[in-house]
Design a protein around this motif. Sequence first.
Motif, mmCIF file in Angstrom:
data_model
loop_
_atom_site.group_PDB
_atom_site.id
_atom_site.type_symbol
_atom_site.label_atom_id
_atom_site.label_comp_id
_atom_site.label_asym_id
_atom_site.label_seq_id
_atom_site.Cartn_x
_atom_site.Cartn_y
_atom_site.Cartn_z
ATOM 1 N N THR A 48 8.657 12.270 -0.341
ATOM 2 C CA THR A 48 8.683 11.387 0.829
ATOM 3 C C THR A 48 7.352 11.427 1.559
ATOM 4 N N MET A 49 6.792 12.613 1.723
ATOM 5 C CA MET A 49 5.472 12.731 2.343
ATOM 6 C C MET A 49 4.436 11.972 1.521
ATOM 7 N N ALA A 50 4.500 12.146 0.198
ATOM 8 C CA ALA A 50 3.497 11.542 -0.694
ATOM 9 C C ALA A 50 3.476 10.027 -0.582
ATOM 10 N N CYS A 51 4.622 9.403 -0.327
ATOM 11 C CA CYS A 51 4.685 7.940 -0.359
ATOM 12 C C CYS A 51 3.941 7.288 0.805
ATOM 13 N N GLN A 52 3.526 8.072 1.815
ATOM 14 C CA GLN A 52 2.718 7.521 2.913
ATOM 15 C C GLN A 52 1.326 8.151 2.946
ATOM 16 N N MET A 53 0.861 8.619 1.769
ATOM 17 C CA MET A 53 -0.443 9.261 1.692
ATOM 18 C C MET A 53 -1.426 8.414 0.896
ATOM 19 N N GLU A 54 -2.682 8.801 0.942
ATOM 20 C CA GLU A 54 -3.729 8.079 0.220
ATOM 21 C C GLU A 54 -3.606 8.303 -1.286
ATOM 22 N N SER A 55 -4.241 7.425 -2.034
ATOM 23 C CA SER A 55 -4.204 7.496 -3.488
ATOM 24 C C SER A 55 -5.035 8.669 -4.007
ATOM 25 N N LEU A 56 -4.688 9.093 -5.201
ATOM 26 C CA LEU A 56 -5.486 10.076 -5.926
ATOM 27 C C LEU A 56 -6.693 9.366 -6.534
ATOM 28 N N LEU A 57 -7.892 9.917 -6.346
ATOM 29 C CA LEU A 57 -9.105 9.347 -6.925
ATOM 30 C C LEU A 57 -9.622 10.280 -8.004
ATOM 31 N N ILE A 58 -9.884 9.718 -9.168
ATOM 32 C CA ILE A 58 -10.340 10.509 -10.312
ATOM 33 C C ILE A 58 -11.681 9.966 -10.801
ATOM 34 N N ASP A 59 -12.672 10.830 -10.882
ATOM 35 C CA ASP A 59 -13.963 10.455 -11.455
ATOM 36 C C ASP A 59 -13.868 10.603 -12.964
ATOM 37 N N THR A 60 -14.346 9.604 -13.711
ATOM 38 C CA THR A 60 -14.279 9.642 -15.170
ATOM 39 C C THR A 60 -15.656 9.431 -15.780
ATOM 40 N N VAL A 61 -15.830 9.933 -16.977
ATOM 41 C CA VAL A 61 -17.057 9.704 -17.735
ATOM 42 C C VAL A 61 -16.691 9.544 -19.204
ATOM 43 N N GLN A 62 -17.340 8.618 -19.861
ATOM 44 C CA GLN A 62 -17.140 8.391 -21.290
ATOM 45 C C GLN A 62 -18.502 8.287 -21.953
ATOM 46 N N VAL A 63 -18.722 9.104 -22.953
ATOM 47 C CA VAL A 63 -20.009 9.127 -23.656
ATOM 48 C C VAL A 63 -19.781 8.817 -25.126
ATOM 49 N N ASP A 64 -20.483 7.805 -25.626
ATOM 50 C CA ASP A 64 -20.453 7.487 -27.056
ATOM 51 C C ASP A 64 -21.694 8.059 -27.714
ATOM 52 N N ILE A 65 -21.462 8.778 -28.794
ATOM 53 C CA ILE A 65 -22.547 9.431 -29.535
ATOM 54 C C ILE A 65 -22.549 8.846 -30.941
#
Length: 566
Positions: A389-406
Amino acid sequence: MVVESLTKAKVIQNYLGDMYEVLPSYGHVRDLAGRSRSVRPDDDFSMVWEVPASAWTHLKSIKVALSGVENLILASDPDREGEAIAWHIIEMLQQQDALNEDITVSRVVFHEITESSIKSALQAPRELDSNLVNAYLARRALDYLIGFSISPLLWRKLPGCQSAGRVQSAALGLICDREMEVEQFEPKEYWTVGVDFHVSQSHPLKNKTSIFSLLSHLDSRKLNQLSISSIIEAEAIKERISSSQFKVLAVKMGKVTKNPPMPYITSTLQQDSASKLNFSTTYTMKLAQKLYEGIKLSDKEATGLITYMRTDGLNISNEAANDIHSFVKERYGNKFASKNLRKYFKKVKNAQEAHEAIRPTNIRRLPSSLNGILDDDALKLYTLIWARTMACQMESLLIDTVQVDIGSMGGDLVLRSTGSKVGFPGYQAVYKDKEAGVNGNDDKVEDVTQACFDVLRKLKVEDQLSSGEVELRQHHTRPPPRYSEGSLVKKLEELGIGRPSTYASIMKVLQDRNYMTVKNRVLFPEFRGRMVSIFLSHHFAEVADYSFTADMENEIHNMLGESVKH
C-alpha cells in the motif's frame, strides 16, 4: 443490525453502543436443497431452498431481537454473496411474519471495520440491490444444473467421483492439461558460448575486472535459443573466437523506469502471499479475514486492521490515498513520494470494481507496532499489505543500464554484455518485487557484476579487447512449469474464470476430493482428478471448455452493468 460473523458483531457492538443490538447470521441461512429438481427451468427457474438445523437457531435469535425495534439493518459483506445473505434473511423473516410494517429494513455496506466507517455507512442506507441478488441466483442455478446433470452419470461411470463444479472443473482442466504438456515434452539440447574479455595493456582500464559476454550474432545472423544445437557446433565457434581479434562495436547506455505495483486485490494478494510467504490461498484468506474482522489492540477496543479482502477493485479512496501519500513523505522524504496521487484502474477480465483495494485501515499503524499483538503469520501478511500500500503512492524505480557489443575484426562474430544498476530505489525502499526484464534477457544475455558494470560504462567504441577463456555451456529446454496455487489463481483471473470469493474454495474442493495434491507448493493432479477431467472433456465438452465459464461470467457481468447503467 445483522452481520455475518460473531467476531464482527462484537467489534461493531462496541462501536455502536446500547441503542443497537448486533447479531451474527453465521454466513448463509439457507441453500438450495441437495436433491434433484431444486432448480426448475420449466417453472421460470424457481428454486427450492432448505435451512440447515443450525441456521434455524440463528434465525430465531434475529426474530426474537426484532420485537419492539424500529429498524432492521442488514450489514453482511459488501459483495454478491453478502447481498444474497441479506436477501435470504429478508425472505425467511417474511415467511415467518417477523417483519411488520413498523420495521424499516435497510442495507448498509462498509469496506473496513472501523468506528468511522461503520457510522458513515449508517448515514447512507439503501435498499437491497436486486441486480446483485439476481447475479447470485443465476450463478447458483447454473452451478446446480450443471452439477446435477453431470454427477449421476459421473457416479455410474467413475464410482466415488463427484463433479468438481463449474468453476472447479475449469481449474482442474488447467492443472491436468499442464501435466499432459509436461509428460509429452521432449527436451532439446542447445549451447551458449561465453567469453571473458580483457582490455589491452595500454588502455586506462587495464587490470580491471574481466568482461563476460555471450555470443549474440554469428555470420551476420542473430542467434536464437536453439541456434547452437550441438557440442560440435559450439567447439567450432570456440576455435573461431580463439583465433580472432576483437573491438568494441557499440556502447549503449540508458535508463529503465519501473512503476510501483498496483495495490492488492484478492488474487494478487494470494499470489504474493504464496510466493513471498509460502502461504496457501486458503490460509491467506483465513488470516486476512482475521485482520479484517478486528483485533484487540492492547487495552483499546478491537478494530479492523485491513479493508475488505474479497475484491477485484483497485480504487483507493481519495482520503486514504492522501494519507498514504503524506505518510510516505514523512517517513521516507519528499523525493520518495509520487509527484501526484496515483490512481489505479482494473484491467482484469470481468472485474466488478465494486470495492476498494485491500489496504490497512490506518496506514500509520506500523507493522512494528503490532509485534506481540498479532501472531507471526498474521503479522507477516499485514506487513506485506502495508508495504504494498505504501509502495503504490511512491516514486518509480530507476535503473541505469548499459549494453556493449563486442565484435571480431571481420564482423562475423558479435558478443554482447549488459549490466544494470539501481539509480534510485523509489518504491523498493519499502516493497521488494522482481526486477525481471531490465537486463535484455530476451537475448539470453547474462547480467554482469557491479564492478563489470562500471567498466562497461567506461568503454569506448573501437577499444581493443583480447579474448580470454571461452566458456561453452550445455542446456536443455524445459517443460512449462506446473501450476502453483498463486500461478493458477493468476491464470484463472486472466481467463475471467471465478470471482475473488471463489479462488480459495477452488483449491480446497480439488484437494478435499483428492483430485489434486500439493507438493512443495506445486499442484499435481491425482489419477482420480485426471479421470474426471478426461470424462468431462469427452462427454461435456462445452461445460469443460475454459471459455464456457468465462463467457458466462462476461455475459452476466455485461447484463448487470447495463442494468445498473440504465
